[in-house]
Design a protein around this motif. Structure first.
Motif, mmCIF file in Angstrom:
data_model
loop_
_atom_site.group_PDB
_atom_site.id
_atom_site.type_symbol
_atom_site.label_atom_id
_atom_site.label_comp_id
_atom_site.label_asym_id
_atom_site.label_seq_id
_atom_site.Cartn_x
_atom_site.Cartn_y
_atom_site.Cartn_z
ATOM 1 N N MET A 1 0.843 -1.182 0.000
ATOM 2 C CA MET A 1 0.000 0.000 0.000
ATOM 3 C C MET A 1 0.886 1.243 0.000
ATOM 4 S SD MET A 1 -2.686 1.304 2.940
ATOM 5 C CE MET A 1 -3.680 -0.176 2.829
ATOM 6 N N LYS A 2 0.721 2.089 -1.003
ATOM 7 C CA LYS A 2 1.487 3.328 -1.073
ATOM 8 C C LYS A 2 1.058 4.242 0.055
ATOM 9 C CE LYS A 2 4.493 5.808 -3.508
ATOM 10 N NZ LYS A 2 5.878 5.346 -3.763
ATOM 11 N N THR A 3 2.020 4.707 0.841
ATOM 12 C CA THR A 3 1.719 5.459 2.055
ATOM 13 C C THR A 3 2.499 6.761 2.078
ATOM 14 O OG1 THR A 3 1.328 3.406 3.272
ATOM 15 C CG2 THR A 3 1.726 5.381 4.571
ATOM 16 N N SER A 4 1.800 7.823 2.432
ATOM 17 C CA SER A 4 2.407 9.139 2.586
ATOM 18 C C SER A 4 2.712 9.370 4.059
ATOM 19 C CB SER A 4 1.447 10.210 2.067
ATOM 20 O OG SER A 4 1.995 11.503 2.184
ATOM 21 N N ALA A 5 3.835 10.033 4.352
ATOM 22 C CA ALA A 5 4.260 10.207 5.741
ATOM 23 C C ALA A 5 5.171 11.413 5.855
ATOM 24 C CB ALA A 5 4.993 8.953 6.210
ATOM 25 N N ARG A 22 3.573 0.283 2.505
ATOM 26 C CA ARG A 22 3.211 -0.573 3.635
ATOM 27 C C ARG A 22 3.158 -2.021 3.142
ATOM 28 N NH1 ARG A 22 3.695 1.482 8.749
ATOM 29 N NH2 ARG A 22 2.672 3.509 8.953
ATOM 30 N N ARG A 23 3.434 -2.968 4.031
ATOM 31 C CA ARG A 23 3.417 -4.372 3.647
ATOM 32 C C ARG A 23 2.000 -4.829 3.314
ATOM 33 N NH1 ARG A 23 1.305 -7.098 7.905
ATOM 34 N NH2 ARG A 23 1.656 -6.354 10.047
ATOM 35 N N HIS A 133 -1.651 5.666 6.692
ATOM 36 C CA HIS A 133 -2.143 4.299 6.865
ATOM 37 C C HIS A 133 -1.183 3.527 7.765
ATOM 38 C CE1 HIS A 133 -4.617 5.153 3.330
ATOM 39 N NE2 HIS A 133 -3.517 5.374 2.618
ATOM 40 N N ILE A 134 -1.719 2.490 8.403
ATOM 41 C CA ILE A 134 -0.861 1.555 9.119
ATOM 42 C C ILE A 134 -1.532 0.185 9.099
ATOM 43 C CG2 ILE A 134 -1.847 1.954 11.422
ATOM 44 C CD1 ILE A 134 1.110 1.835 12.477
ATOM 45 N N ILE A 135 -0.725 -0.862 9.163
ATOM 46 C CA ILE A 135 -1.221 -2.237 9.207
ATOM 47 C C ILE A 135 -0.688 -2.887 10.476
ATOM 48 C CG2 ILE A 135 -1.144 -4.515 8.103
ATOM 49 C CD1 ILE A 135 -1.026 -3.065 5.406
ATOM 50 N N VAL A 136 -1.598 -3.451 11.286
ATOM 51 C CA VAL A 136 -1.247 -3.953 12.611
ATOM 52 C C VAL A 136 -1.919 -5.302 12.842
ATOM 53 C CG1 VAL A 136 -1.335 -3.484 15.100
ATOM 54 C CG2 VAL A 136 -1.030 -1.592 13.488
ATOM 55 N N ARG A 137 -1.188 -6.205 13.471
ATOM 56 C CA ARG A 137 -1.755 -7.492 13.879
ATOM 57 C C ARG A 137 -2.981 -7.269 14.765
ATOM 58 N NH1 ARG A 137 1.841 -12.253 16.790
ATOM 59 N NH2 ARG A 137 0.088 -13.566 17.472
#
Length: 349
Positions: A1-5, A22-23, A133-137
């Motif tokens: 996922m393309k992420t801006s930061a 992002r993964r 964006h973020i991806i979390v368990r």
């Protein structure tokens, strides 16, 4: 996922726009659109490599409030559209004794921190909440209770749990006598929590100018640590003292304020402690303890407690483009009491 930061590229350069991938979503992951990100003093330390282990580029942010945008196939606790939060850790071994006790922050095999950590599967460096964006368990995603103002809640995910956890660990409740050293980002929340838990709460400060503010936050009294008379009169007066001062300071003046078996808790201050007189510890069977953040279950408990008691940090909302100025103000203590970034100000990647 393309992420801006926004990221720090080295210890001396201001944060600047940064894009990364992002993964991919795993079967047990939750993808989150970030709405608000708190600005923690840790972010400043890490961006400047004050502790010597920063990895660049570094995307700070571990006080995250957002909304679920997608879930992995095995996720059962969240659905698209849920309001959620993420704190300082996003993974642990989930197998050791500490993890089984819901104390993931104490994982014997080491936690994966939200940024500047290492993904347990790929080994990639983790990037934090100064992003869209973020991806979390799933196990490390928190539910935002109804009625809790999402725009002000972000600092609870670090400053909040860091002060709530020791109050719960040392069984603070009605009749407890609690002192809070310092009235900054952590200290003001410690006062709110101790008061809401029913404790007799005292702010210990060097500044007479903070007396009215301390009382507005819920303190029953204020003790001027610069007054020898006041300090002497408070001897044996506390069961627990939460020390939130973020810089090197002498602990000696506070030890005699503890009652027999009392505890002085260092809350998240990663600094050298000057030599102190240990006679009060020995003669009073007192102790000095440390505390990091809390586990996931305790953090959820804190969020629910805040919703019931209407406890929120005092915040100043900023745009991500103002993070450089916010860091400068944070360094000189010019904020009451936490900055929160409105991530709508971050352009899409």
């Amino acid at each position: 996922m393309k992420t801006s930061a926004y990221a720090a590229t080295d210890a001396n350069t201001p944060l600047q726009p940064f894009s990364f991938e992002r993964r991919e979503l795993r079967h047990n992951d939750v993808a989150i659109d970030i709405l608000y990100s708190g600005v923690c003093h840790t972010d400043l330390h890490m961006a400047r490599n004050d502790w010597g282990f920063s990895i660049y580029p570094l995307v700070p942010g571990h006080e995250i409030v957002g909304r679920v945008s997608a879930v992995g196939g095995s996720v059962t606790g969240f659905k698209v559209g849920d309001n959620v939060a993420v704190g300082t850790i996003i993974d642990s071994c989930m197998e050791c004794e500490q993890c089984r006790r819901n104390e993931e922050q104490m994982c014997y095999k080491g936690v994966t921190i939200t940024y500047n950590g290492q993904d347990r599967v790929t080994g990639d460096v983790t990037y934090g909440g100064y992003s869209n964006h973020i991806i979390v368990r799933e196990e490390f995603v928190l539910r935002m209770p109804e009625g809790l103002d999402m725009a002000r809640a972000a600092p609870l995910l670090c400053a909040g749990i860091t002060t709530y956890s020791p109050l719960r660990t040392w069984n603070v409740g009605p009749g407890s006598r609690v002192g809070v050293i310092g009235l900054g980002g952590l200290g003001h929340l410690a006062v709110k929590f101790a008061s809401a838990l029913g404790a007799n709460t005292t702010v210990l400060t060097r500044s007479e100018g903070k007396i009215d503010t301390a009382r507005e936050l819920g303190a029953d009294r204020v003790l001027l640590s610069t007054s020898a008379e006041q300090m002497e009169s408070a001897a044996f007066g506390f069961d627990v003292i939460i020390d939130t001062v973020p810089y090197e300071h002498d602990l000696s003046p506070y030890l005699g304020l503890l009652d027999v078996d009392g505890t002085l808790v260092i809350a998240g201050s990663l600094v050298d402690t000057p030599k102190f007189n240990n006679m009060p510890l020995i003669l009073g069977r007192r102790r000095i303890a440390g505390t990091p953040s809390g586990g996931i279950r305790e953090t959820q408990e804190m969020l629910d407690f805040c919703a019931r008691k209407n406890i929120l940090p005092e915040c100043e909302m900023i745009a991500i483009q103002d993070i450089g100025t916010a860091f400068e103000r944070l360094e000189r203590g010019d904020v009451r009491y936490r900055f929160v970034i409105d991530m709508a100000s971050l352009p899409a990647a």
